[in-house]
Structures are given as C-alpha cells and as structure tokens.
Design an enzyme around this catalytic site. Structure first.
Site, PDB file in Angstrom:
ATOM      1  N   GLY A 172     -68.819  20.324  12.678  1.00 10.09           N
ATOM      2  CA  GLY A 172     -69.166  21.559  12.000  1.00 10.09           C
ATOM      3  C   GLY A 172     -70.221  21.271  10.953  1.00 10.09           C
ATOM      4  O   GLY A 172     -70.511  20.116  10.640  1.00 10.09           O
ATOM      5  N   GLY A 218     -52.988  24.567  21.276  1.00  6.37           N
ATOM      6  CA  GLY A 218     -53.704  24.677  22.548  1.00  6.37           C
ATOM      7  C   GLY A 218     -55.107  25.215  22.392  1.00  6.37           C
ATOM      8  O   GLY A 218     -55.917  25.128  23.325  1.00  6.37           O
ATOM      9  N   HIS A 232     -57.712  24.433  -0.840  1.00  2.00           N
ATOM     10  CA  HIS A 232     -58.788  23.483  -1.126  1.00  2.00           C
ATOM     11  C   HIS A 232     -58.263  22.206  -1.792  1.00  2.00           C
ATOM     12  O   HIS A 232     -58.633  21.095  -1.416  1.00  2.00           O
ATOM     13  CB  HIS A 232     -59.834  24.161  -2.021  1.00  2.00           C
ATOM     14  CG  HIS A 232     -61.185  23.550  -1.939  1.00  2.00           C
ATOM     15  ND1 HIS A 232     -62.347  24.268  -2.113  1.00  2.00           N
ATOM     16  CD2 HIS A 232     -61.586  22.290  -1.703  1.00  2.00           C
ATOM     17  CE1 HIS A 232     -63.399  23.476  -1.983  1.00  2.00           C
ATOM     18  NE2 HIS A 232     -62.958  22.267  -1.741  1.00  2.00           N
ATOM     19  N   GLY A 276     -71.154  21.439   7.096  1.00  2.00           N
ATOM     20  CA  GLY A 276     -70.685  21.642   5.742  1.00  2.00           C
ATOM     21  C   GLY A 276     -71.678  22.482   4.962  1.00  2.00           C
ATOM     22  O   GLY A 276     -72.874  22.493   5.266  1.00  2.00           O
ATOM     23  N   TYR A 301     -68.065  27.090  -3.606  1.00  2.93           N
ATOM     24  CA  TYR A 301     -69.433  26.597  -3.391  1.00  2.93           C
ATOM     25  C   TYR A 301     -70.480  27.585  -3.904  1.00  2.93           C
ATOM     26  O   TYR A 301     -71.653  27.235  -4.047  1.00  2.93           O
ATOM     27  CB  TYR A 301     -69.691  26.312  -1.912  1.00  2.93           C
ATOM     28  CG  TYR A 301     -68.810  25.247  -1.299  1.00  2.93           C
ATOM     29  CD1 TYR A 301     -68.021  24.417  -2.094  1.00  2.93           C
ATOM     30  CD2 TYR A 301     -68.761  25.076   0.088  1.00  2.93           C
ATOM     31  CE1 TYR A 301     -67.207  23.446  -1.522  1.00  2.93           C
ATOM     32  CE2 TYR A 301     -67.951  24.103   0.657  1.00  2.93           C
ATOM     33  CZ  TYR A 301     -67.175  23.304  -0.148  1.00  2.93           C
ATOM     34  OH  TYR A 301     -66.368  22.336   0.421  1.00  2.93           O
TER      35      TYR A 301
END
Length: 334
Positions: A25, A18, A120, A27, A60
């Site tokens: 978004g 909900g 990931h 990245g 990253y």
C-alpha cells in the site's frame, strides 16, 4: 500518464476472513516534511499507476486533500470505490469518540466507508503535532486493558454499523496482545508495526501470524525521510548496510526496492511512503524476486534498530521509551 502496473498483477495477501488485499500500500505520512497537497498529488499519481491500497490517518493532517483525489478518481471512472482498500486510524485524543472520528475521516476521505480502521496507538496519550521529542503531556498514562477495550468495543460497533469492514491494531506488543485478544468479539484482521531489515520484530511477527493477524509493516525501507525528532545518533541506515548494497547491485536496483521485495516475500503488507518512486515500488512486487540465499542474508541484519521510539507518549514516572514496548515480557505500568 506514466507507467501503469495492472493491479491484477500485484500479489495479494489473504486475511483470516478469506478476504484479500494487495501486498503493498502507499503510506501517506509525510506531514513533517511535505505539504498535504504534495502528498495528495502523489496519491493521485499512485492511483493512476495501479496502486489500490492507501494507508491514511487523521493525525497526518491531509485526509481532506486526499479525499478530493479519491472523489476525482471515482467521478472520472479511473477506479470504483470497491477497487480501493482505504485504511485510516483513530488518533489518541479520540479514543472516547471513535464513531465521531471514523465518520469525520470517511467524510474527509469522501469514501463512504473505510476498509480498515486502526487504533493508531494502544493508549490515549496525546501530543501536539510537530512537537519536539522532549514534549510530555501531563495527562499521559501507561497502557490500560480497560481503556483499550473501551476503544476497541467502539471499533467493533463500526463493523456492525458498516462504517468499516475490518479492525486493525497498531504499535502493539505481545504482552498487550495477550491481555486483550481473549476479550475481543471481532478479532483484528491486521496489526501495523515498524518493520525494516534492521528491525525485523521476528518474535512479534511470528506471534501475529500464529494468531491469523496480518502484519502490516510501516517504515519498510527504514524511513530515511522520517521526522528529525525521531532520528538518534545510534540509528542504523538499513539501506546503507553492505548486504543491502550488495543485493541491490545484483538486481540492478536501489536498495529500497530490495527492502520491499524482502517484505513481500516474508509475507507482510508493506506501506512505503514516496512522493516520486511509487511506480518502481509497486512494480517491484511483480518481478525479479529475491533468492532464498538473499532472503537469508537479509535475515541476519536484525540490529534491534527501532526508529519510532515513541518518547512523546511517555507518562510521568516512566523511565524512558523502552517502557512503551514491554521488552521484559510484561506490560509496564506505574
């Protein structure tokens, strides 16, 4: 300050819980071509432009720099923590130490908790940063239900302990999902997967939707700036196809914008990375939708054009990268 897009004008997706999240978004993977400071600067600009979702990852190598941007935004009153939807991921070398990895990301990102914590890759096969495509770790192994569920149970504890609101999975296949979904106490809210016009993954996409798992598409414009190690001669440049060029001309915009509109109207969350075009990417979600005919034309572009093949995760005895993706409908093992 540049153009501001009101976050309230950006369409939302609704999870099976909900809860709602933005349909787009930003990245933050660009570490092969851009510095952590460059990416953090783009995140800063994106927040000030109206972005409210950010897709991060420990591997990253830029979470501390992005964390400074988040803290400044909170301290300066640009946004409150509750206004941002922050996602990050446990890297392959931390599958046995998920809580430690999550707490480090939270500390680096200076965000108190994360909204979504992903596994990931569905195996602990580790490779060194910026390694070449021929690199292989002798300890790599094929997918194991037991190993994956051990990691997933740790993610479930993160939810119970308030370190993350939601669990995400990533780079999965239907056979792997069939094996693990029945074993989960807390169902994942989202699955991150490679999606772009020439690699639509319709069967997997439909499977996720049927199981109330939100598809989150990475490389939504075909990632022309992806690492060179991931480029192959047979790859198709999505944005250069005549159909994408034609539709972009009709809308008087870059084909990348068309790819993002298609993703939005298809129902996924797209997470494009851009140092400079993030404002136009976000604004595209709020205006000038594609027609049904244009959507149908893009649906014909499927070419099986997987760009992230995952060669560096292969185990000894695997034939080639196809073994990672269970293309014959069964989990490939030794």
């Amino acid at each position: 300050m540049g153009e501001f897009i009101n976050p309230a004008d950006v369409p939302k997706v609704k999870f099976y819980t909900g809860d709602e999240a933005p349909c787009i978004g930003m990245g933050t993977f660009g570490s092969d071509r851009f510095t952590a400071d460059q990416i953090a600067e783009a995140v800063d600009g994106a927040i000030k432009s109206g972005y409210r979702m950010f897709d991060c990852a420990a591997c990253y190598g830029n979470e501390p720099e992005i964390g400074k941007v988040f803290k400044n935004a909170f301290d300066e009153g640009i946004v409150e923590r509750k206004d941002l939807f922050i996602m990050t991921k446990v890297w392959n070398d931390m599958h046995e130490h998920v809580e430690e990895a999550c707490k480090k990301s939270i500390a680096d990102l200076q965000c108190d908790y994360v909204d979504m914590y992903y596994i990931h890759w569905p195996f602990p096969n580790y490779h060194a940063p910026k390694c070449d495509v021929e690199s292989r770790n002798p300890d790599s192994k094929p997918f194991s239900v037991e190993e994956f569920m051990n990691t997933y149970r740790q993610c479930e504890k993160l939810v119970e302990d308030g370190l993350t609101k939601f669990i995400g999975i990533s780079n999965m296949t239907i056979p792997k999902l069939e094996a693990v979904l029945p074993l989960m106490k807390i169902k994942p809210v989202a699955c991150e997967l490679e999606i772009h016009p020439c690699f639509q993954q319709q069967e997997l996409y439909d499977y996720l939707v049927a199981h109330d798992i939100q598809p989150v598409g990475y490389m939504p414009i075909g990632s022309p700036m992806r690492p060179e190690r991931d480029m192959c001669p047979e790859d198709v440049a999505d944005l250069q196809t005549p159909v994408m060029q034609e539709i972009a001309k009709a809308h008087n915009c870059h084909p990348a914008i068309i790819a993002l509109k298609w993703a939005r109207q298809r129902g996924e969350i797209a997470i494009p990375f851009s140092l400079h075009n993030y404002v136009s990417n976000l604004k595209a979600m709020t205006e000038d939708p594609l027609t049904e005919e244009e959507m149908a034309k893009i649906a014909t572009l499927e070419k099986g054009n997987r760009l992230v093949k995952g060669q560096v995760f292969l185990w000894h005895g695997a034939k080639d990268w196809h073994d990672l993706w269970d293309e014959d409908g069964e989990i490939v093992t030794l």
